[in-house]
Scaffold this motif. Structure first.
Motif, short mmCIF file in Angstrom:
data_model
loop_
_atom_site.label_atom_id
_atom_site.label_comp_id
_atom_site.label_asym_id
_atom_site.label_seq_id
_atom_site.Cartn_x
_atom_site.Cartn_y
_atom_site.Cartn_z
N SER A 120 -1.56 25.19 -49.23
CA SER A 120 -0.19 25.55 -48.85
C SER A 120 0.24 24.83 -47.59
CB SER A 120 -0.06 27.07 -48.65
OG SER A 120 -0.83 27.49 -47.55
N ILE A 121 1.55 24.74 -47.42
CA ILE A 121 2.17 24.18 -46.22
C ILE A 121 3.23 25.17 -45.74
CG2 ILE A 121 3.52 22.29 -45.25
CD1 ILE A 121 2.39 20.47 -47.37
N ASP A 122 3.14 25.59 -44.48
CA ASP A 122 4.12 26.49 -43.87
C ASP A 122 4.64 25.86 -42.59
OD1 ASP A 122 4.39 29.17 -45.33
OD2 ASP A 122 2.21 28.91 -45.25
N ILE A 123 5.97 25.83 -42.45
CA ILE A 123 6.61 25.32 -41.25
C ILE A 123 7.71 26.29 -40.86
CG2 ILE A 123 7.80 23.37 -40.17
CD1 ILE A 123 6.70 21.60 -42.38
N THR A 124 7.79 26.59 -39.58
CA THR A 124 8.89 27.41 -39.10
C THR A 124 9.56 26.71 -37.92
OG1 THR A 124 9.55 29.62 -38.35
CG2 THR A 124 7.47 28.78 -37.53
N VAL A 125 10.89 26.76 -37.89
CA VAL A 125 11.71 26.16 -36.83
C VAL A 125 12.54 27.29 -36.24
CG1 VAL A 125 13.46 24.45 -36.28
CG2 VAL A 125 11.75 23.95 -38.04
N ALA A 126 12.36 27.56 -34.95
CA ALA A 126 12.97 28.75 -34.35
C ALA A 126 13.71 28.42 -33.06
CB ALA A 126 11.90 29.81 -34.07
N GLY A 127 14.84 29.08 -32.88
CA GLY A 127 15.56 29.03 -31.62
C GLY A 127 16.39 27.80 -31.39
N ASP A 128 17.06 27.78 -30.25
CA ASP A 128 17.96 26.69 -29.83
C ASP A 128 19.06 26.43 -30.86
OD1 ASP A 128 17.26 26.11 -27.28
OD2 ASP A 128 16.78 24.03 -27.64
N ASP A 129 19.60 27.50 -31.45
CA ASP A 129 20.74 27.36 -32.36
C ASP A 129 21.94 26.83 -31.58
OD1 ASP A 129 19.99 29.39 -34.95
OD2 ASP A 129 18.96 29.75 -33.07
N MET A 130 22.61 25.83 -32.11
CA MET A 130 23.79 25.27 -31.46
C MET A 130 25.01 26.10 -31.86
SD MET A 130 23.09 21.17 -31.69
CE MET A 130 24.45 20.88 -30.55
N ILE A 131 25.48 26.94 -30.94
CA ILE A 131 26.66 27.76 -31.23
C ILE A 131 27.94 27.00 -30.90
CG2 ILE A 131 25.42 29.92 -30.93
CD1 ILE A 131 26.47 30.08 -28.12
N SER A 132 27.81 25.88 -30.21
CA SER A 132 28.92 24.97 -29.94
C SER A 132 28.31 23.63 -29.55
CB SER A 132 29.82 25.51 -28.81
OG SER A 132 29.23 25.30 -27.56
N PRO A 133 29.11 22.56 -29.47
CA PRO A 133 28.53 21.28 -29.05
C PRO A 133 27.94 21.29 -27.66
CG PRO A 133 30.67 20.95 -30.10
CD PRO A 133 30.51 22.42 -29.90
N TYR A 134 28.20 22.34 -26.88
CA TYR A 134 27.75 22.36 -25.49
C TYR A 134 26.90 23.58 -25.16
CZ TYR A 134 31.68 19.13 -25.48
OH TYR A 134 32.53 18.10 -25.78
N ALA A 135 26.55 24.38 -26.13
CA ALA A 135 25.81 25.61 -25.84
C ALA A 135 24.81 25.90 -26.95
CB ALA A 135 26.77 26.79 -25.67
N VAL A 136 23.65 26.44 -26.56
CA VAL A 136 22.62 26.85 -27.52
C VAL A 136 22.20 28.28 -27.20
CG1 VAL A 136 21.75 24.50 -27.88
CG2 VAL A 136 20.76 25.93 -26.08
N LYS A 137 21.65 28.93 -28.22
CA LYS A 137 21.19 30.29 -28.05
C LYS A 137 20.08 30.55 -29.07
CE LYS A 137 23.00 34.97 -27.36
NZ LYS A 137 24.20 35.84 -27.43
#
Length: 482
Positions: free
Chosen positions: A248-265
């Protein structure tokens, strides 16, 4: 799924440089091209070795050496027995041996030999390092993974992936058993990608550009590079975890969602899964992160079908269970007094390594190792750096902070901010309870940058990547050099 995918691509002609430490010859250097004879020059600091392999596979003639090396004897050795011997060679020795004859050179393409390799070859625990060269771009993402003491001591040099640029042309492999360094070239890696995780002989590379992330799975020994589909959500510099087993292969990508071109959350995570049973989920599984979580370290540790990463302000451990698609927090031990905490997997157990500084109490400063118990919530201290060694370590570190990486029974504690050519690290052998200073990498100079390290298990074959070929999706492309 078959035991091995026979459509393996020809390897890249890598060059390995081998450093061995000897009491009488501390600077012994052996530079070995894969497809040529083994030759080194002699000077005051190096020893010499010349091996002529032009007649090693000649079945006739006599040998001028010992009778034990008579080719008439060794030519009768069954090929199956020879193969069983060759699979036990370390990867650098195996690549040198491939220059002996055509048959040995072709072993890397033989499904029979590679199946034997997968079944009986011993696991080798090493560490892979990359030279992160600081770019001229202004930092747009700063690491708040440490306490205030770390940030002050760095004096603004809080570089993370956003502060580094360029492409990677080589990596440096450290073998803690042999105390040896090897250099591996990486001609396939395109510019704009950064290593983010390793598992089961593969390196995961992630695109640096903001937006949906593109990932590659790369085996540096045989030169395969497989592209995965881009993530669905735009992100800046998320934390990425990679977990690969034989099926099996498992990958998770978490955080740093771009809520605007100038902000992440830090809001969500996306997961990629595929297994030999025919089930796959291409970033189709997502979940919300715990409230007020901080994932600035960018590192995840895979253990027992779960991903673990450090949460900051205050310190705790974030846990993501792949099967239930859920997150929760685990309280860290002595969380108010930790500095530079890191999570590592050692011999199948999750460990937390950190410095403890209880300045207001009558307790000496130390570097400690805790193990997470089976209940999943309790930590038990299992080891502590000797006080004399910790004093030496503290003098070199000077409050700059450090990173920890684990593989097998070894932990490497790498001090930040001292330059790649003079990088200082301590190696701890959990099985033998032995601490020692790691020799600096001889292939890099001190002209800027730092070393980023990962635990790495060199493997000549990773058949689990054949699962990606079976998908036959239009997004997928493989990069191989014949």
């Amino acid at each position: 799924m078959e035991a091995f995918n026979t459509s393996i691509t020809p390897p890249i002609p890598y060059t390995y440089s081998i450093i061995t430490t000897k009491a009488s010859d501390p600077h012994h250097l052996l530079h070995v091209p894969m497809n040529s004879n083994i030759t080194t020059n002699t000077n005051s600091n190096t020893s010499s070795m010349t091996i002529n392999t032009s007649s090693c596979c000649n079945n006739g003639g006599s040998s001028s050496c010992s009778p034990w090396m008579d080719s008439r004897i060794w030519s009768r050795l069954p090929q199956r027995l020879l193969d069983r011997i060759l699979v036990f060679l370390p990867p650098p020795a195996f690549f040198r041996a491939r220059s002996v004859c055509k048959r040995w050179y072709a072993l890397l393409y033989s499904s029979t030999f590679l199946q034997l390799y997968l079944h009986i070859s011993p696991r080798r625990h090493c560490f892979l390092f990359f030279n992160l060269k600081v770019s001229q771009k202004p930092p747009i993402y700063r690491n708040s993974s440490n306490n205030n003491n770390d940030n002050i001591s760095l004096a603004g040099n809080t570089n993370t992936r956003a502060d580094y640029g360029g492409s990677y042309c080589e990596a440096y492999l450290f073998d803690p058993n042999e105390i040896a360094w090897y250099r591996i070239t990486l001609p396939l890696i395109p510019p704009g990608f950064t290593p983010c995780s390793t598992s089961n002989g593969l390196i995961c590379w992630v695109s640096d550009e903001a937006g949906p992330k593109t990932l590659f799975l790369h085996n540096p020994l045989v030169g395969t590079l497989i592209q995965l589909p881009p993530t669905l959500r735009p992100r800046l510099f998320p934390s990425i975890g990679l977990g690969i087993t034989n099926t099996s292969i498992d990958i998770t990508v978490a955080g740093d969602d771009m809520i605007s071109p100038y902000a992440v959350k830090n809001l969500t995570n996306e997961s990629f899964h595929i297994d030999a049973g025919g089930f796959y989920s291409i970033w189709g599984t997502s979940s919300a992160l715990p409230r007020l979580c901080s994932l600035e370290s960018g590192c995840m540790t895979y253990h027992d079908n779960r991903f673990y990463c450090m949460n900051y302000s205050p310190f705790s451990v974030l846990t993501y269970d792949v099967a239930s698609n859920s997150w929760w927090k685990v309280q860290a031990p002595m969380r108010r007094f930790l500095r530079s905490p890191s999570l590592v997997e050692i011999e199948g157990k999750l460990m937390l390594v950190a410095a403890v500084e209880k300045s207001k109490l009558n307790v000496p400063k130390s570097l400690r190792v805790w193990c997470l118990q089976g209940c999943g919530t309790t930590w038990v201290e299992v080891e502590r750096m000797p006080q004399q060694l910790y004093q030496q370590f503290s003098e070199v570190e000077c409050g700059k902070g450090f990173d920890c990486i684990g593989q097998g029974e070894f932990v490497v504690i790498l001090i930040r901010g001292v330059g790649v050519g003079v990088s200082k690290g301590v190696v701890f052998d959990m099985r033998r309870k032995r601490w020692m200073w790691m020799p600096p990498c001889p292939f890099v100079n001190s002209a800027g940058g730092e070393m980023q390290g990962f635990g790495f298990e060199p493997r000549l074959a990773t058949p689990v990547t054949g699962l990606l070929d079976q998908l036959a999706l239009p997004f997928q492309s493989s990069f191989n050099l014949a």
